[in-house]
Design an enzyme around this catalytic site. Structure first.
Site, PDB file in Angstrom:
ATOM      1  N   PHE A  97       0.839  -1.194   0.000  1.00  0.00           N
ATOM      2  CA  PHE A  97       0.000   0.000   0.000  1.00  0.00           C
ATOM      3  C   PHE A  97       0.878   1.249   0.000  1.00  0.00           C
ATOM      4  O   PHE A  97       2.016   1.233   0.479  1.00  0.00           O
ATOM      5  CB  PHE A  97      -0.930  -0.018   1.211  1.00  0.00           C
ATOM      6  CG  PHE A  97      -1.959   1.073   1.212  1.00  0.00           C
ATOM      7  CD1 PHE A  97      -2.874   1.179   0.169  1.00  0.00           C
ATOM      8  CD2 PHE A  97      -2.009   2.002   2.227  1.00  0.00           C
ATOM      9  CE1 PHE A  97      -3.830   2.190   0.158  1.00  0.00           C
ATOM     10  CE2 PHE A  97      -2.952   3.016   2.231  1.00  0.00           C
ATOM     11  CZ  PHE A  97      -3.870   3.106   1.194  1.00  0.00           C
ATOM     12  N   ASP A 168       6.701  -3.569   8.617  1.00  0.00           N
ATOM     13  CA  ASP A 168       5.346  -3.155   8.273  1.00  0.00           C
ATOM     14  C   ASP A 168       4.472  -4.403   8.368  1.00  0.00           C
ATOM     15  O   ASP A 168       4.433  -5.228   7.457  1.00  0.00           O
ATOM     16  CB  ASP A 168       5.311  -2.552   6.869  1.00  0.00           C
ATOM     17  CG  ASP A 168       3.941  -1.979   6.521  1.00  0.00           C
ATOM     18  OD1 ASP A 168       2.942  -2.417   7.128  1.00  0.00           O
ATOM     19  OD2 ASP A 168       3.871  -1.113   5.634  1.00  0.00           O
ATOM     20  N   HIS A 171      -0.574  -6.125   7.687  1.00  0.00           N
ATOM     21  CA  HIS A 171      -1.312  -7.336   7.325  1.00  0.00           C
ATOM     22  C   HIS A 171      -1.020  -8.493   8.283  1.00  0.00           C
ATOM     23  O   HIS A 171      -1.560  -9.579   8.077  1.00  0.00           O
ATOM     24  CB  HIS A 171      -0.925  -7.804   5.916  1.00  0.00           C
ATOM     25  CG  HIS A 171      -1.332  -6.898   4.819  1.00  0.00           C
ATOM     26  ND1 HIS A 171      -1.000  -7.137   3.491  1.00  0.00           N
ATOM     27  CD2 HIS A 171      -2.048  -5.751   4.807  1.00  0.00           C
ATOM     28  CE1 HIS A 171      -1.483  -6.180   2.726  1.00  0.00           C
ATOM     29  NE2 HIS A 171      -2.120  -5.315   3.510  1.00  0.00           N
ATOM     30  N   GLN A 194      -7.199  -0.440  10.548  1.00  0.00           N
ATOM     31  CA  GLN A 194      -8.193   0.027   9.571  1.00  0.00           C
ATOM     32  C   GLN A 194      -9.265  -1.058   9.382  1.00  0.00           C
ATOM     33  O   GLN A 194      -9.071  -2.223   9.740  1.00  0.00           O
ATOM     34  CB  GLN A 194      -7.461   0.374   8.270  1.00  0.00           C
ATOM     35  CG  GLN A 194      -8.334   0.853   7.147  1.00  0.00           C
ATOM     36  CD  GLN A 194      -8.678  -0.267   6.180  1.00  0.00           C
ATOM     37  OE1 GLN A 194      -8.133  -1.371   6.230  1.00  0.00           O
ATOM     38  NE2 GLN A 194      -9.612   0.002   5.289  1.00  0.00           N
ATOM     39  N   LYS A 197      -8.655  -4.756   8.290  1.00  0.00           N
ATOM     40  CA  LYS A 197      -7.561  -5.514   8.900  1.00  0.00           C
ATOM     41  C   LYS A 197      -8.073  -6.629   9.826  1.00  0.00           C
ATOM     42  O   LYS A 197      -9.193  -6.584  10.329  1.00  0.00           O
ATOM     43  CB  LYS A 197      -6.629  -4.580   9.668  1.00  0.00           C
ATOM     44  CG  LYS A 197      -5.979  -3.512   8.789  1.00  0.00           C
ATOM     45  CD  LYS A 197      -5.174  -4.121   7.651  1.00  0.00           C
ATOM     46  CE  LYS A 197      -4.347  -3.111   6.876  1.00  0.00           C
ATOM     47  NZ  LYS A 197      -5.158  -2.206   6.060  1.00  0.00           N
ATOM     48  N   ARG A 226       5.020  15.669  24.224  1.00  0.00           N
ATOM     49  CA  ARG A 226       5.176  15.565  25.676  1.00  0.00           C
ATOM     50  C   ARG A 226       6.037  14.356  26.022  1.00  0.00           C
ATOM     51  O   ARG A 226       6.172  13.428  25.222  1.00  0.00           O
ATOM     52  CB  ARG A 226       3.808  15.431  26.358  1.00  0.00           C
ATOM     53  CG  ARG A 226       2.873  16.604  26.111  1.00  0.00           C
ATOM     54  CD  ARG A 226       1.554  16.409  26.874  1.00  0.00           C
ATOM     55  NE  ARG A 226       0.657  17.535  26.673  1.00  0.00           N
ATOM     56  CZ  ARG A 226      -0.404  17.523  25.879  1.00  0.00           C
ATOM     57  NH1 ARG A 226      -0.707  16.431  25.183  1.00  0.00           N
ATOM     58  NH2 ARG A 226      -1.156  18.598  25.756  1.00  0.00           N
ATOM     59  N   TYR A 233       1.738  21.131  29.558  1.00  0.00           N
ATOM     60  CA  TYR A 233       2.055  22.131  28.539  1.00  0.00           C
ATOM     61  C   TYR A 233       3.561  22.256  28.279  1.00  0.00           C
ATOM     62  O   TYR A 233       4.017  23.287  27.781  1.00  0.00           O
ATOM     63  CB  TYR A 233       1.457  23.490  28.916  1.00  0.00           C
ATOM     64  CG  TYR A 233      -0.039  23.522  28.714  1.00  0.00           C
ATOM     65  CD1 TYR A 233      -0.588  23.388  27.447  1.00  0.00           C
ATOM     66  CD2 TYR A 233      -0.899  23.671  29.794  1.00  0.00           C
ATOM     67  CE1 TYR A 233      -1.953  23.396  27.249  1.00  0.00           C
ATOM     68  CE2 TYR A 233      -2.277  23.695  29.616  1.00  0.00           C
ATOM     69  CZ  TYR A 233      -2.794  23.552  28.342  1.00  0.00           C
ATOM     70  OH  TYR A 233      -4.165  23.565  28.153  1.00  0.00           O
ATOM     71  N   ARG A 243      -3.346  10.477  19.131  1.00  0.00           N
ATOM     72  CA  ARG A 243      -3.907   9.532  20.084  1.00  0.00           C
ATOM     73  C   ARG A 243      -5.225   8.934  19.577  1.00  0.00           C
ATOM     74  O   ARG A 243      -5.985   9.579  18.878  1.00  0.00           O
ATOM     75  CB  ARG A 243      -4.148  10.221  21.429  1.00  0.00           C
ATOM     76  CG  ARG A 243      -2.909  10.863  22.041  1.00  0.00           C
ATOM     77  CD  ARG A 243      -3.189  11.431  23.432  1.00  0.00           C
ATOM     78  NE  ARG A 243      -4.239  12.430  23.427  1.00  0.00           N
ATOM     79  CZ  ARG A 243      -4.036  13.754  23.383  1.00  0.00           C
ATOM     80  NH1 ARG A 243      -2.795  14.242  23.315  1.00  0.00           N
ATOM     81  NH2 ARG A 243      -5.050  14.597  23.413  1.00  0.00           N
TER      82      ARG A 243
END
Length: 404
Positions: A97, A168, A171, A194, A197, A226, A233, A243
């Site tokens: 992909f 990767d 899959h 996704q 999957k 962070r 902050y 996230r």
């Protein structure tokens, strides 16, 4: 051509519907509980995300796991954490992909496409070795369709040249290489959640690693720069908010409980389908070496030879097979380097040198897989029963008889 073919209005060989995703009240109740709690976000509204990360790391046999918004971002986090600098080269396969390569561009680095093995459609270790230069920093092997790459050979090359390896495994959920879960062998493993999957929450991704420094950097990049133990902050690194939510996390925790059983089912069906297809002229399943201890068959791939089907082009065969009720597809129309992104140099990055030119790139095995050979059966079909695998073969034979 025979009127009995489903594409011509005849009866389908397979009438069954292969549903995906698979879920029950466990998922529904888990999501409902999060909705009712009003604590939807992350990291300030609960610990379901951290809970899933620990579960997935333990499942893979890794020390750390960091969730993120998708499997494209997971590759980007891994690349940055591995220390790539503008203009560095990253070796990738062309049969995958787009984001395996576009994530490299996003990091201001240069994808170097090397060919795949004709028997597995995974990146060729020999081609990796030949492509390494003094600018190479990372290798991204893709466990395509859930079939493990030759990780011993790849890790030996990487270690000898001082390179990082990002698996990767988009899959590869649940699959194994010599008893080790895919993603846990290289320096970083990257997964996608996704909707298609084998482990899904609609969208989402995760990276796994055993390396303390890589973990700390990826964790920071995922959370707006962070650092653990720092102030809300205070931002130390150029990260973004990547996230996932509490709802995705509880979906994934519930789905993870199903994964091992589903993986074994896909593996069993894949082995049986391999056995059945050995008797069909013009159809050759991809090979499975002895180091493949568990295959998750996110895609079941076979090689098609039109000569045994009256010269019928692959794309027409794939359309006929899908019409017969087999959840199948012709696969990629061309290798990645032929995408407009690469042919037109649309990378919009300052550090890609003018010498980066894909107009003459040619990987013959990938070209042949795309043009004439590779046909895919999709993962949810591999959760069927043995009689479904037999039905897939009957559909192929039906087409062969009709066109020969």
């Amino acid at each position: 051509m025979s009127q009995d073919l489903a594409i011509n209005g005849g009866p389908k060989t397979i009438s069954k519907t292969f549903n995906w995703p698979i879920y029950d009240e466990q998922e529904v109740n888990a999501v409902a509980a999060i909705v009712q709690s009003g604590k939807w976000g992350n990291p300030d509204c609960g610990d379901e995300v951290e809970k899933f990360e620990k579960e997935f790391a333990a499942y893979c046999g890794s020390k750390y796991a960091i969730t993120c918004v998708n499997g494209s971002v997971s590759l980007r986090l891994a690349l940055i954490a591995c220390g790539v600098k503008p203009g560095d080269e990253v070796i990738v396969p062309p049969y995958t992909f787009i984001t395996t390569a576009s994530s490299v561009i996003e990091c201001n680095c240069v994808p170097v496409f090397v060919d795949i093995d004709p028997d597995t459609y995974n990146i060729s270790p020999a081609a990796i070795e030949a492509a390494i230069t003094d600018r190479t920093k990372v290798i991204i092997p893709v466990h395509f369709g859930g079939l493990s790459c030759d990780m011993d050979a790849i890790m030996e090359i990487a270690n000898r040249h001082g390179l990082k390896v990002i698996e990767d495994a988009a899959h590869g959920h649940g699959a194994e290489y010599k008893g080790k879960k895919l993603g846990s062998i290289g320096h970083v493993g990257s997964f996608s959640f996704q909707s298609s999957k084998n482990l899904t929450s609609g969208e989402g991704g995760i990276v796994i690693t055993d390396d303390d420094e890589l973990y700390a950097m990826m964790h920071s990049l995922r959370n707006v720069g962070r650092i653990e133990g720092g102030q809300w902050y205070d931002h130390y690194n150029p990260g973004c908010n990547y996230r996932i939510t509490q709802m995705q996390a509880v979906l994934l925790s519930a789905q993870l409980k199903r994964l091992e059983e589903q993986t074994k089912k896909r593996n069993e069906n894949g082995l049986y389908l391999n056995e059945l297809l050995t008797n069909v002229k013009g159809i050759t399943p991809l090979s499975r070496s002895e180091y493949i201890t568990l295959h998750c068959y996110h895609i079941y791939i076979f090689k098609y030879d039109a000569e045994h089907f009256g010269g019928l082009p692959k794309n027409e065969f794939a359309e006929m097979l899908a019409a017969e009720g087999v959840p199948s597809f012709r696969g990629y129309p061309h290798p990645l380097y032929k995408q407009p992104l690469f042919q037109n140099k649309n990378w919009m990055c300052y550090a890609i040198p003018e010498t980066a030119d894909y107009s003459q790139t040619f990987c013959p095995v990938a070209e042949q897989a795309c043009a004439t050979d590779a046909v895919w059966i999709l993962q949810h079909a591999m959760l069927g029963e043995k009689e479904d695998m037999e039905g897939f073969v009957r559909a192929i034979l039906k087409i062969q008889e009709a066109v020969s």
